[in-house]
Design a protein around this motif. Structure first.
Motif, PDB file in Angstrom:
ATOM      1  N   GLU A  32      -7.087  -3.937 -10.251  1.00  0.00           N
ATOM      2  CA  GLU A  32      -7.808  -4.485 -11.401  1.00  0.00           C
ATOM      3  C   GLU A  32      -6.896  -5.418 -12.214  1.00  0.00           C
ATOM      4  O   GLU A  32      -7.335  -6.477 -12.681  1.00  0.00           O
ATOM      5  CB  GLU A  32      -8.324  -3.344 -12.279  1.00  0.00           C
ATOM      6  N   ILE A  33      -5.645  -5.045 -12.368  1.00  0.00           N
ATOM      7  CA  ILE A  33      -4.692  -5.892 -13.088  1.00  0.00           C
ATOM      8  C   ILE A  33      -4.477  -7.208 -12.345  1.00  0.00           C
ATOM      9  O   ILE A  33      -4.497  -8.288 -12.945  1.00  0.00           O
ATOM     10  CB  ILE A  33      -3.350  -5.150 -13.281  1.00  0.00           C
ATOM     11  N   GLU A  34      -4.296  -7.116 -11.039  1.00  0.00           N
ATOM     12  CA  GLU A  34      -4.076  -8.332 -10.247  1.00  0.00           C
ATOM     13  C   GLU A  34      -5.311  -9.228 -10.257  1.00  0.00           C
ATOM     14  O   GLU A  34      -5.201 -10.454 -10.369  1.00  0.00           O
ATOM     15  CB  GLU A  34      -3.706  -7.963  -8.810  1.00  0.00           C
ATOM     16  N   ALA A  35      -6.494  -8.617 -10.165  1.00  0.00           N
ATOM     17  CA  ALA A  35      -7.729  -9.399 -10.162  1.00  0.00           C
ATOM     18  C   ALA A  35      -7.923 -10.146 -11.473  1.00  0.00           C
ATOM     19  O   ALA A  35      -8.530 -11.224 -11.513  1.00  0.00           O
ATOM     20  CB  ALA A  35      -8.924  -8.485  -9.904  1.00  0.00           C
ATOM     21  N   ALA A  36      -7.386  -9.576 -12.549  1.00  0.00           N
ATOM     22  CA  ALA A  36      -7.510 -10.206 -13.866  1.00  0.00           C
ATOM     23  C   ALA A  36      -6.409 -11.245 -14.115  1.00  0.00           C
ATOM     24  O   ALA A  36      -6.383 -11.875 -15.177  1.00  0.00           O
ATOM     25  CB  ALA A  36      -7.467  -9.141 -14.954  1.00  0.00           C
ATOM     26  N   GLY A  37      -5.517 -11.404 -13.151  1.00  0.00           N
ATOM     27  CA  GLY A  37      -4.471 -12.402 -13.287  1.00  0.00           C
ATOM     28  C   GLY A  37      -3.230 -11.927 -14.017  1.00  0.00           C
ATOM     29  O   GLY A  37      -2.384 -12.738 -14.420  1.00  0.00           O
ATOM     30  N   GLY A  38      -3.096 -10.608 -14.184  1.00  0.00           N
ATOM     31  CA  GLY A  38      -1.923 -10.079 -14.871  1.00  0.00           C
ATOM     32  C   GLY A  38      -0.710 -10.045 -13.964  1.00  0.00           C
ATOM     33  O   GLY A  38      -0.827 -10.199 -12.740  1.00  0.00           O
ATOM     34  N   PRO A  39       0.477  -9.853 -14.534  1.00  0.00           N
ATOM     35  CA  PRO A  39       1.693  -9.734 -13.721  1.00  0.00           C
ATOM     36  C   PRO A  39       1.555  -8.578 -12.736  1.00  0.00           C
ATOM     37  O   PRO A  39       0.961  -7.542 -13.058  1.00  0.00           O
ATOM     38  CB  PRO A  39       2.788  -9.435 -14.759  1.00  0.00           C
ATOM     39  N   THR A  40       2.114  -8.753 -11.541  1.00  0.00           N
ATOM     40  CA  THR A  40       2.009  -7.722 -10.518  1.00  0.00           C
ATOM     41  C   THR A  40       2.639  -6.421 -11.003  1.00  0.00           C
ATOM     42  O   THR A  40       3.830  -6.381 -11.338  1.00  0.00           O
ATOM     43  CB  THR A  40       2.714  -8.161  -9.219  1.00  0.00           C
ATOM     44  N   PRO A  41       1.851  -5.350 -11.082  1.00  0.00           N
ATOM     45  CA  PRO A  41       2.387  -4.076 -11.570  1.00  0.00           C
ATOM     46  C   PRO A  41       3.144  -3.329 -10.469  1.00  0.00           C
ATOM     47  O   PRO A  41       3.272  -3.817  -9.340  1.00  0.00           O
ATOM     48  CB  PRO A  41       1.132  -3.311 -11.987  1.00  0.00           C
ATOM     49  N   ALA A  42       3.634  -2.168 -10.806  1.00  0.00           N
ATOM     50  CA  ALA A  42       4.286  -1.286  -9.839  1.00  0.00           C
ATOM     51  C   ALA A  42       3.642   0.082  -9.940  1.00  0.00           C
ATOM     52  O   ALA A  42       3.058   0.434 -10.970  1.00  0.00           O
ATOM     53  CB  ALA A  42       5.779  -1.195 -10.119  1.00  0.00           C
ATOM     54  N   ILE A  43       3.759   0.856  -8.869  1.00  0.00           N
ATOM     55  CA  ILE A  43       3.176   2.192  -8.826  1.00  0.00           C
ATOM     56  C   ILE A  43       4.270   3.222  -8.582  1.00  0.00           C
ATOM     57  O   ILE A  43       5.102   3.056  -7.687  1.00  0.00           O
ATOM     58  CB  ILE A  43       2.102   2.294  -7.716  1.00  0.00           C
ATOM     59  N   ILE A  44       4.268   4.276  -9.381  1.00  0.00           N
ATOM     60  CA  ILE A  44       5.154   5.417  -9.160  1.00  0.00           C
ATOM     61  C   ILE A  44       4.286   6.666  -9.060  1.00  0.00           C
ATOM     62  O   ILE A  44       3.797   7.175 -10.073  1.00  0.00           O
ATOM     63  CB  ILE A  44       6.178   5.593 -10.295  1.00  0.00           C
ATOM     64  N   PRO A  45       4.054   7.168  -7.838  1.00  0.00           N
ATOM     65  CA  PRO A  45       3.284   8.409  -7.697  1.00  0.00           C
ATOM     66  C   PRO A  45       4.194   9.588  -8.065  1.00  0.00           C
ATOM     67  O   PRO A  45       5.217   9.805  -7.426  1.00  0.00           O
ATOM     68  CB  PRO A  45       2.920   8.437  -6.210  1.00  0.00           C
ATOM     69  N   LEU A  46       3.832  10.318  -9.101  1.00  0.00           N
ATOM     70  CA  LEU A  46       4.656  11.445  -9.529  1.00  0.00           C
ATOM     71  C   LEU A  46       3.784  12.462 -10.246  1.00  0.00           C
ATOM     72  O   LEU A  46       3.050  12.116 -11.172  1.00  0.00           O
ATOM     73  CB  LEU A  46       5.774  10.963 -10.463  1.00  0.00           C
ATOM     74  N   ASP A  47       3.881  13.706  -9.835  1.00  0.00           N
ATOM     75  CA  ASP A  47       3.169  14.794 -10.499  1.00  0.00           C
ATOM     76  C   ASP A  47       4.136  15.445 -11.474  1.00  0.00           C
ATOM     77  O   ASP A  47       5.136  16.050 -11.069  1.00  0.00           O
ATOM     78  CB  ASP A  47       2.691  15.805  -9.454  1.00  0.00           C
ATOM     79  N   LEU A  48       3.865  15.324 -12.759  1.00  0.00           N
ATOM     80  CA  LEU A  48       4.772  15.857 -13.770  1.00  0.00           C
ATOM     81  C   LEU A  48       4.902  17.380 -13.675  1.00  0.00           C
ATOM     82  O   LEU A  48       5.882  17.944 -14.160  1.00  0.00           O
ATOM     83  CB  LEU A  48       4.289  15.479 -15.176  1.00  0.00           C
ATOM     84  N   MET A  49       3.955  18.020 -13.028  1.00  0.00           N
ATOM     85  CA  MET A  49       4.007  19.470 -12.899  1.00  0.00           C
ATOM     86  C   MET A  49       5.218  19.911 -12.081  1.00  0.00           C
ATOM     87  O   MET A  49       5.865  20.910 -12.382  1.00  0.00           O
ATOM     88  CB  MET A  49       2.719  19.985 -12.247  1.00  0.00           C
ATOM     89  N   GLY A  50       5.526  19.159 -11.028  1.00  0.00           N
ATOM     90  CA  GLY A  50       6.610  19.577 -10.145  1.00  0.00           C
ATOM     91  C   GLY A  50       7.853  18.719 -10.226  1.00  0.00           C
ATOM     92  O   GLY A  50       8.837  18.962  -9.512  1.00  0.00           O
ATOM     93  N   ALA A  51       7.846  17.694 -11.072  1.00  0.00           N
ATOM     94  CA  ALA A  51       8.970  16.773 -11.146  1.00  0.00           C
ATOM     95  C   ALA A  51      10.203  17.445 -11.743  1.00  0.00           C
ATOM     96  O   ALA A  51      10.105  18.251 -12.667  1.00  0.00           O
ATOM     97  CB  ALA A  51       8.587  15.547 -11.962  1.00  0.00           C
TER      98      ALA A  51
END
Length: 259
Positions: free
Chosen positions: A55-74
């Protein structure tokens, strides 16, 4: 208060948002990107984070990054490694929005289940504590850094049956205040937001009989979220601010606000 900022107020900023897959976190990520920020999307459900990314890319925003992390077990090491990755990939970190929270179970104090209590504290308090501890050194390197926590009306005044969540939010505000005092002579501004009753899944689970259409949407309360990350908000420090001012402590409309 007027929370107006320029359209490119966050240009060049790198901002991490926890719980970015849906609700307020998703909207904050979209709003930060719309104002020019490179957003790091942190959450436990990759498919939701990918949808926000698209959705961010489709709107023309800067390319984001993804960090998959579950705070329960981090663990502490997970957060230290994450900060190393962020610094290696982006070179800097200018903002963190601690948005991820667990509600737990609404029940009498005597009936609070120990595991539920531990889970809520792990995500709402310990996870935010360990992540912040790891990130503060990197935030200190920024010319204008922001650290924003998420509180609740029940984080100011305890309420029957809200024990676990309320206790976690009292702790969250205390953590914010300690950090704000310690970082008062730095370029890191530290604050908290009480979003008020907002149309989210958490709100719906707390008040299943409520008409969600009568509530503000996450988009409605974004001006404050953007303002506290933007240069325009540089003088705000050590405060917990209501995104919906009518929900000030003591007002009747606050009685059903779960934040």
């Amino acid at each position: 208060m007027d929370y107006h900022v320029s359209s490119d107020a966050l240009k060049g900023k790198v901002i991490l948002v926890t719980g970015a897959g849906d609700g307020i976190g998703r909207q904050a990520a979209l709003s930060y990107a719309a104002h020019g920020a490179t957003v790091i999307l942190l959450g436990r459900t990759v498919s939701k984070l990918e949808a926000v990314f698209d959705e961010i890319e489709a709107a023309g925003g800067p390319t984001p990054a993804i960090i998959p992390l579950d705070l329960m077990g981090a663990t502490k090491q997970n957060y230290l490694d994450m900060v190393d990755t962020i610094e290696g990939q982006f070179g800097h970190l200018d903002g963190v929005l601690h948005n991820a929270s667990l509600l737990g179970v609404l029940c009498p104090f005597e009936q609070i289940d120990e595991k539920t209590f531990d889970d809520v504290m792990q995500v709402n308090v310990k996870g935010a504590f360990l992540m912040t501890q790891a990130m503060v050194p990197l935030l200190r390197k920024s010319d204008d850094a922001r650290l924003v926590f998420t509180s609740s009306t029940v984080g100011h005044m305890g309420r029957a049956f809200w024990g676990t969540y309320a206790i976690s939010k009292f702790a969250t505000e205390g953590m914010m205040q300690v950090l704000a005092d310690e970082l008062s002579d730095t370029r890191v501004r530290v604050n908290a937001i009480n979003p008020g009753g907002t149309r989210t899944k958490m709100r719906a689970s707390a008040f299943p009989a409520e008409d969600g259409n009568l509530l503000k949407t996450p988009a409605d309360i974004m001006p404050l979220y953007v303002y506290l990350m933007a240069p325009e908000g540089k003088d705000v420090h050590g405060q917990c601010i209501y995104a919906q001012p009518k929900l000030a402590p003591g007002e009747q409309t606050a009685s059903k606000d779960e934040g």
